[in-house]
Design a protein around this motif. Structure first.
Motif, PDB file in Angstrom:
ATOM      1  N   CYS A 587       0.848  -1.212   0.000  1.00 49.71           N
ATOM      2  CA  CYS A 587       0.000   0.000   0.000  1.00 49.71           C
ATOM      3  C   CYS A 587       0.876   1.251   0.000  1.00 49.71           C
ATOM      4  O   CYS A 587       0.623   2.197  -0.745  1.00 49.71           O
ATOM      5  CB  CYS A 587      -0.917  -0.031   1.224  1.00 49.71           C
ATOM      6  N   GLU A 605      -6.817  -1.451   0.038  1.00 51.59           N
ATOM      7  CA  GLU A 605      -6.043  -1.979   1.166  1.00 51.59           C
ATOM      8  C   GLU A 605      -6.009  -0.977   2.322  1.00 51.59           C
ATOM      9  O   GLU A 605      -6.111  -1.336   3.505  1.00 51.59           O
ATOM     10  CB  GLU A 605      -4.605  -2.296   0.715  1.00 51.59           C
ATOM     11  N   LYS A 608      -9.259  -1.136   4.212  1.00 49.09           N
ATOM     12  CA  LYS A 608      -9.361  -2.322   5.080  1.00 49.09           C
ATOM     13  C   LYS A 608      -8.519  -2.147   6.339  1.00 49.09           C
ATOM     14  O   LYS A 608      -8.938  -2.507   7.441  1.00 49.09           O
ATOM     15  CB  LYS A 608      -8.899  -3.564   4.313  1.00 49.09           C
TER      16      LYS A 608
END
Length: 1413
Positions: A587, A605, A608
């Motif tokens: 990321c 990502e 999350k």
């Protein structure tokens, strides 16, 4: 012996009056035995001896006198009526017993005096004993002093009033008789036991030898305070407690001891000196002299005079102005120092009476702190400290805040130090958060000042505030400070020693028990409780405690979030390091990838990771800085940008999101708010930041950013977001000033979308602010103003929605708002608390109040005086809202209130009403200087001048509340004027206001003797008003206190007053209940339109006759009060009304939610219920006055064309004025004010009361029917549905009542009403049409249908209601008049119209269908 046998047969009471001393002796002995036998203290037997007891003690025979004294003592001890003999018996004891050689007689005389004190007649006894000190016989003087000493020793200083006793000490020390000097010395020692050092100042004039002897005796006294050993008959509990301790050999605990000793202020024991009469005649010439030596001489003369510790009240205005001029403008620092010392001494000598002049002097002293010479600075400090003790911090707040931004560091430093010293004399009650908040904001700026001395002073002031009110109360204001500075403030707080307190802020004690401030210099020490009493709200202390206790459970869990989360700005490297620790490596690598798909995957990502993070572990600033990393907010792919914006909202919602983090992202969010695809996500992010960092802060940042851009789409969408956010969050804390300026910018935009969004936002702000909002846009173009008015009209009648979002950190802030709410006591009424008006920009007009203008107002030529007043009115009108600093205007206007030209007096009163509206709650500081002279005008012989003065007084009280008017001696001084007009107006005003107050200052007791005098006034109206006011005084002071005060009157007056007190006791109103609290969240702290619009500039006719109840329009609190009226009439009526739970809110119009919000509106229902009692109490009397033949007289005047005929297309001002005049004689004043109020909610409330009283006042209603119907015709021209539905509801009930009473409308009443009712037949709303149809049907029962028909014919001429009018006519004739040929013919005439007009065909069809249907 023969003679003896004659008197032996006589009854006891006749023996006591016999000429033979032996007969009297025998009579006294038998009376003594009889008095001991009678068990019932109220036995009629006692009455026989009432007139004889004085003879018992003044018997010329010494032997008989001794027995007479015994019998008198037995009588006083056992008879209930003995109190009536106090004055004459004690006077007899003083003159005829204390001069006797027998010690037994003197002792019995003293016992009689003490027994009267036990019977609670201490004040009368004390008065007679003090008179005895004037006697030339030293034996009598010695005995009187000894009796006073014994009384003080046994009953204590709570029962024996020390002030008059202390005054006579110096004179008695000068006596030639050694016995008198010795006895007064013993008395001084006894007094010292009770009041300690407070006795020293009054004894400074005795000889040094006597003073030294006293000092030696005082040193020998025990340090523990003395205790009361003899008790009044009402003190049964104290007596039992004392006897219990005596039996067990225990000592009372410290608290009891503290209660036994009354704190006495030395100032109160001093004699006031009138220095104005002693001033040099050439003072004002010398003080203006060019030679500094002459000016110095003038000041030295004043300094000598002001050294007297207590000064007589008077008009010190000219002297204060002269001293102020020297302080502000004199170049000679020595003279400045002298003038400052004189001001300090004046303030110390006058105490609260100097408060009138404090507002004029303080700004000058603060500005003069630029002077660096230590002796000048010290003198200025002493002066401003002494002045502070005469007023309140709230009154000085505007002047202090005005200099906090001064460029001169010395001024800033000394102002902060002054604040620190002032805070020391405050408590939590006298330093409410509404006052503390602006000071903290100003001090925080100084904490960051470049000058170290300014910073240190600011730290000291903040530390002192923290010590006084506690850390919890101050911390919400310090959210922008870093840790280091917060620690420094805490260190300063630890160093502060508060006078007479051990803990921080006195949190463990309620404000009422706070010890008096103990300042070092005796002259500048405040009287006990004065520093706190002057600004504390009557119940702030207890209510806060109650709140704290009740809220403890709910608030404890939020403790960690009660402060702003403070975060320092991190470097980009530190952010990357922190982000890398919580985000996946991939990321971090793909954040700035050139491939949009990789950036999108990175964002997924990122999201999350954020969703799974713990709040404590989330590095919010680091994460948002990563989102801002290139390409950041310039992202070209809308999908990636949507994800970014959504993640910002997630971080703000889930983490500890600070203003530092918000500053990183706000610019990007604002830039995207107008984007078609990303705008929704941007708004979501802004809302989340609003929750985390507060809406007021977020909105301020966002609006300033968007108007720095030139993108109209962004500007429009930002304003739309803000309008919606205000509804969701409520209006608390919004920076009105900033938004008004930005909205004005938006209104001037060329893009129509921006203008529309601005108008929408104004509509939302109108929900909370009401009518005053419009004043700021009166300069806009007419077309734009029309759009704004249309938007306001849409909002009229709506209530703000309940907040659905709350700031995370607002637990403490919410409590703060609640506390501020509680601080708004009556004051009633008006004045106090967080008001939307306080947030509005105010103009300082001080520079415009020039010396030329003041000279004009005071000119000898009345035309020039009028010019000056015209200019003043124009200045105030132009400024709209002004600061409390109005220069020398108060003194100039005060002089005009006594003008020989009554037109100028009325003009001055009008200007004072303007001032009330323009200054708002800050008007409190001008009550003593300018408010009290308004009361003086109530004594004018002209009724119209008195009426204008009363209206002005009501306007002032609406803003200030009642507390300031009742404090001090000013009101009692006004009542001392033997002017019947003034007395009846003031007493009537008090009778109206006092029932609305929960508490009153103790100074109200000063008015009681004057109230009693008014009960016996020669003028019948004064007596009537005094009788009306008596129960309202009693509800606050209590029967016992007032009965005790009546004991000082002459016997004949006393009996009359006591009888009236008993009658008043039976009708004494109950005190209003404590403000009710609703559960849930906090309401916004803004008043309703009713409260805020009342502050419009003068020109509004409707000045409320009572303190306006402030209703909060914040977050669903609704603009309605929550008072329940008594139930509606119980008789069955057609179309019964809905039972209003709120007299202010009628049943809702079908399909419209515009009715005033009820108390059920959840979280915001808190503040509207704060003061429901005021209206309740004001409505206690009849609302209509039944005046015989008044209606017939009005009919006669209209026929003779003496008044306007009630016939118009639209109501003009002259019709309104005529109706007001006619109603003033037969309507209750408060009701008339409600009916002609500019706020529709007040109309609804008034109609509710009229419904409530309809049955009980049916005769009076019928006598005023023509005026009632005329007023309702005016409402038919209103556009507000809420009012219209309430009007129709009343009319249905009214006509039902008239039908039951078998009353028939006169032609005069029908002509004034029916044509206007017909106008509503064409109303588009079904609910209205239905009610109008029902009223028409009911109308025919009290007025012939055949006479109603011509009105319906006339209604056909109205274009918008023609069709429905004909339809109604057809139905009407069918039901009420049958199908007689003449009427049927008329109906078809109406139905036949011009065939060329399609609508005529529709009408005819409607007619025929009804006729045949």
């Amino acid at each position: 012996m023969g003679d003896d046998s004659e008197w032996m047969k006589l009854p006891v009471d006749q023996k006591c009056e016999h000429k033979v001393w032996k007969a009297r002796l025998n009579g006294y002995e038998e009376a003594f035995k009889l008095f001991k036998k009678i068990e019932d203290e109220k036995s009629p037997e006692w009455g026989k001896y009432l007139g004889l007891i004085k003879k018992f003690v003044t018997d010329s025979n010494a032997v008989a006198q001794l027995k007479g004294l015994e019998a008198a003592l037995a009588f006083i001890e056992n008879a209930h009526v003995a109190g009536k003999t106090t004055g004459e018996v004690v006077s007899g004891v003083v003159t005829k017993v204390f001069n006797q050689p027998k010690a037994r007689a003197k002792e019995m005389g003293m016992d009689i005096c003490l027994m009267y004190i036990e019977m609670e007649k201490g004040e009368v006894v004390q008065e007679e004993l003090l008179k005895g000190l004037e006697n030339k016989n030293p034996k009598i003087v010695v005995a009187c002093i000894e009796t006073l000493r014994r009384a003080l020793s046994e009953f204590g200083s709570k029962i024996v009033t020390l002030k008059p006793v202390v005054k006579i000490l110096s004179k008695q020390f000068e006596s030639r008789e050694k016995a008198v000097r010795d006895e007064v010395k013993l008395l001084s020692v006894e007094i010292y036991k009770w009041i300690r050092d407070a006795l020293r100042p009054p004894l400074q004039n005795i000889t040094s030898v006597q003073l030294k002897e006293l000092e030696e005796e005082w040193v020998k006294l025990p340090s523990s305070p003395p205790k009361q050993t003899r008790f009044l008959r009402s003190q049964h509990d104290l007596k039992a407690k004392f006897e219990h301790h005596q039996a067990q050999g225990e000592l009372s605990d410290g608290e009891d001891e503290a209660d036994t000793v009354v704190a006495v202020d030395p100032y109160e024991l001093l004699e006031a000196v009138d220095i104005l009469a002693k001033m040099p005649k050439d003072f004002y010439d010398k003080i203006e002299a060019k030679k500094w030596q002459e000016r110095k001489e003038a000041l030295e003369a004043i300094e000598t005079l002001t050294k007297n510790p207590k000064l007589e009240n008077g008009d010190y205005g000219d002297l204060v102005r002269a001293l102020k001029k020297v302080v502000g403008k004199d170049a000679n620092v020595m003279l400045v120092t002298l003038a400052a010392k004189c001001l300090a001494a004046l303030a110390s000598g006058l105490r609260k009476k100097f408060g009138t002049y404090s507002g004029q002097v303080v700004p000058t002293i603060l500005e003069k702190f630029k002077e660096k010479k230590p002796q000048v600075v010290q003198a200025l400090q002493e002066a401003i400290d002494a002045i502070f003790l005469t007023t309140t911090l709230q009154n000085l707040s505007e002047d202090i805040l005005a200099v906090m931004d001064n460029k001169n560091p010395s001024i800033k430093q000394q102002t902060s130090l002054f604040l620190a010293r002032s805070f020391r004399h405050c408590t939590q009650a006298t330093l409410p958060k509404s006052v503390l908040k602006p000071f903290c904001a100003a001090l925080i700026k100084q904490v960051n000042d470049s000058a170290p001395e300014v910073r240190d002073a600011a730290f000291e002031a903040l530390g002192t505030a923290m010590k006084v009110v506690g850390e919890k109360a101050v911390n919400p204001f310090l959210s922008d400070l870093d840790k280091l500075k917060l620690e420094k403030i805490k260190e300063s707080a630890d160093k502060v020693d508060l006078p007479g307190k051990k803990g921080a802020g006195g949190e463990k004690k309620p404000a009422a028990k706070a010890p008096p401030p103990a300042e070092a210099p005796p002259k500048s020490s405040a009287p006990p409780r004065k520093a706190q009493a002057s600004s504390s709200k009557s119940s702030a202390g207890p209510s806060k405690k109650g709140k704290a206790a009740s809220a403890a459970g709910g608030k404890s869990k939020k403790a960690p979030e009660s402060k702003d989360f403070i975060e320092t700005e991190l470097s980009i490297e530190a952010c990357e390091e922190k982000a890398a620790a919580v985000l996946p490596a991939s990321c971090m690598q793909q954040l700035d990838s050139a491939n949009w798909k990789e950036r999108l995957a990175c964002m997924e990502e990122f999201q999350k990771a954020v969703e799974t993070m713990d709040k404590a572990d989330m590095p919010c600033q680091a994460l948002v800085r990563m989102l801002a990393k290139k390409p950041g907010w310039k992202e070209t792919n809308f999908q990636v940008m949507q994800m970014k914006l959504h993640i910002v909202a997630l971080i703000a919602q889930r983490g500890q999101f600070s203003k530092t983090s918000a500053s990183v992202v706000l610019d990007g969010l604002v830039d995207k708010v107008g984007d078609v695809k990303c705008g929704g996500n941007a708004k979501e992010g802004l809302t989340a930041i609003g929750v985390a960092c507060s809406l007021p802060w977020t909105a301020e940042q966002v609006v300033s950013m968007v108007f720095a851009q030139k993108n109209p789409k962004n500007q429009a969408e930002t304003l739309n977001w803000l309008a919606n956010a205000m509804k969701e969050f409520g209006f608390v804390g919004i920076n009105v000033k900033g938004f008004i300026n930005n909205v004005k910018t938006a209104l001037g935009a060329t893009n129509p979308a921006v203008r529309t969004a601005a108008i929408t936002l104004l509509g939302v702000m109108y929900l909370y602010m009401g009518a005053p909002l419009r004043m700021f846009f009166e300069d806009e173009k007419p077309a734009l103003l029309t759009q704004i008015d249309a938007q306001f009209e849409k909002m009229q009648g709506q209530s703000p929605p309940a907040p659905i979002r709350f700031t995370k950190k607002s637990a403490a802030a919410e409590e703060e708002e609640g506390d501020e709410t509680e601080e708004q006591e009556e004051d009633g009424g008006g004045g106090g608390g967080q008001d939307i008006m306080d947030l509005l920009p105010r103009t300082d007009i001080c520079d415009k109040i020039t010396s030329d203008l003041v000279s004009k107002i005071g000119d000898k030529n009345w035309k020039i005086r009028k010019e000056g007043l015209d200019e003043t009115a124009a200045i105030i009108s132009e400024a709209k809202f002004i600061t409390t600093n109005i220069g020398d205007l108060p003194l100039a206007l005060k002089a005009r209130l006594g003008d020989s030209n009554k037109i100028l007096v009325q003009q001055t009163l009008t200007i004072l009403q303007q001032l009330a509206a323009a200054i708002g709650p800050g008007l409190k500081q001008h009550v003593k200087a300018l408010g009290m002279p308004i009361i003086t005008v109530l004594g004018d012989s002209k009724a119209n001048v008195r009426a204008a003065a009363l209206s002005t007084l009501q306007a002032w009280v609406e803003q200030t509340g009642m507390k300031e008017w009742l404090e001090g001696e000013d009101l009692s001084e006004e009542l001392k004027r033997e002017n019947p007009f003034l007395r009846q107006e003031v007493l009537g005003w008090l009778a109206e206001k006092l029932p609305t107050l929960r508490t009153v200052p103790a100074d109200l007791m000063l008015c009681v003797p004057l109230l009693y005098a008014c009960l016996e006034d020669r003028n019948g109206d004064v007596r009537k008003k005094a009788q009306d006011a008596l129960p309202t005084f009693m509800m606050h002071l209590g029967h016992d206190k007032m009965d005790k005060a009546a004991g000082k009157l002459k016997p004949a007056s006393r009996d009359l007053v006591v009888a009236m007190l008993e009658k008043a006791r039976a009708v004494m109103p109950a005190k209003p209940a404590a403000p009710a609290k609703a559960g849930g969240g906090k309401s916004s702290a803004e008043p309703s339109r009713a409260a805020s619009a009342s502050r419009q500039p003068a020109g509004e006719d409707c000045v409320d006759s009572k303190p306006e109840v402030k209703k909060i329009r914040g977050g669903g609190g609704g603009g309605a009060a929550t008072k329940k009226p008594s139930s509606p009439p119980k008789e069955p009526v057609p179309s019964p009304p809905s039972k209003d739970k709120d007299s202010n809110a009628s049943k809702k119009p079908p399909g419209k939610g515009k009715a005033a919000a009820s108390s059920q509106q959840g979280p915001a229902g808190k503040k509207p219920a704060a003061k429901p009692q005021k209206d309740e109490e004001d409505k206690s009397g009849p609302i209509f006055v039944l005046i015989p033949n008044a209606k017939e007289q009005r009919i006669k005047e209209e026929k003779q064309l003496k008044i306007l005929k009630w016939n118009f297309n639209t109501p003009r001002d002259e019709y309104l004025e005529q109706l007001k005049t006619q109603m003033s004689t037969c309507f209750a004043k408060w009701l008339q004010d409600e009916l002609f109020h500019f706020d529709f909610q007040r109309h609804v409330k008034a109609i509710g009361v009229m419904i409530e009283r309809m049955e009980s006042e049916s005769d009076a209603t019928i006598s005023c029917l023509d005026l009632i119907l005329k007023w309702f015709t005016l409402r038919f021209f209103d556009t507000n549905t809420t009012v219209l539905m309430k009007v129709l509801e009343y009319l249905k009930l009214l006509f039902a009542m008239l039908n039951r009473e078998d009353y028939h409308l006169t032609e005069y009443e029908a002509n004034s009403f029916v044509p206007y009712l017909i106008l509503k037949v064409g109303e588009p709303k079904d609910g209205v049409r239905k009610d109008v149809r029902a009223i028409l049907a009911m109308l025919c029962k009290v007025y012939p249908a055949s006479k109603v028909f011509p009105f319906l014919m006339e209604g056909t001429k109205s274009k918008n209601s023609k069709q429905r009018a004909v339809h109604e006519a057809a139905q009407f004739l069918r039901k009420e008049a049958g199908e007689g040929p003449p009427l049927r013919h008329q109906l078809f005439i109406i139905g036949s119209g011009d065939a060329s007009r399609p609508e005529e065909d529709d009408m005819e069809q409607s007619n025929i269908s009804v006729w045949h249907g």
